[in-house]
Design a protein around this motif. Structure first.
Motif: not given
Length: 142
Positions: A35-40, A90-98
């Motif tokens: 989270v916070g590092v990886d992208t789409r 908004d930048t396409g970075t992972v915000r959360n995984i649920e």
């Protein structure tokens, strides 16, 4: 002999069948996402293509797996559903995984296709009969 075959066929129709549909990544695969590092792009590369993505704003990837129970001629029933939602900022970075289960959720309409009926409540037969005599020879020549 025919009666025995009919009895066996009717019993076979009542057998419970389970059917799985969809894909949800394993926990080990989810651990590879930071989270916070990886992208789409990295999420799609590690986890695979999502079942669906954010419907209106492309805010996330959703991986959905459902298990249905079929019992004879009755409608299939969902007995298990698991959803993994990976949301992005908004930048396409992972915000959360649920992860959600059937017990967590409620029905969400992802798409709705409704044909409107502007007939004013009339049935098809009434509409057809109402048009008898409303044609003229000139209308076919145009």
């Amino acid at each position: 002999m025919g009666l025995a075959g009919l009895a066996m066929l009717s019993l076979a129709a009542c057998v419970e069948r389970m059917r799985a549909h969809g894909y949800v990544p394993e926990e080990e695969d989810l651990q590879q996402i930071t989270v916070g590092v990886d992208t789409r792009d990295t999420v799609a590369e590690v986890l695979g293509a999502p079942s669906t993505s954010g419907v209106t704003d492309d805010s996330g990837y959703f991986y959905v797996r459902s298990t249905f129970r079929h019992l004879g001629p009755t409608q299939p029933k969902v007995v298990e559903r698991e959803i993994v939602a990976v949301t992005f900022d908004d930048t396409g970075t992972v915000r959360n995984i649920e992860r959600y289960g059937l017990e967590d959720g409620r029905a969400v309409v992802l798409s709705r296709r409704v044909t409107t009926n502007d007939s004013g409540g009339s049935g098809i037969l009434a509409q057809l009969l109402r048009n008898i005599g409303n044609f003229s020879a000139g209308s076919f020549l145009n």
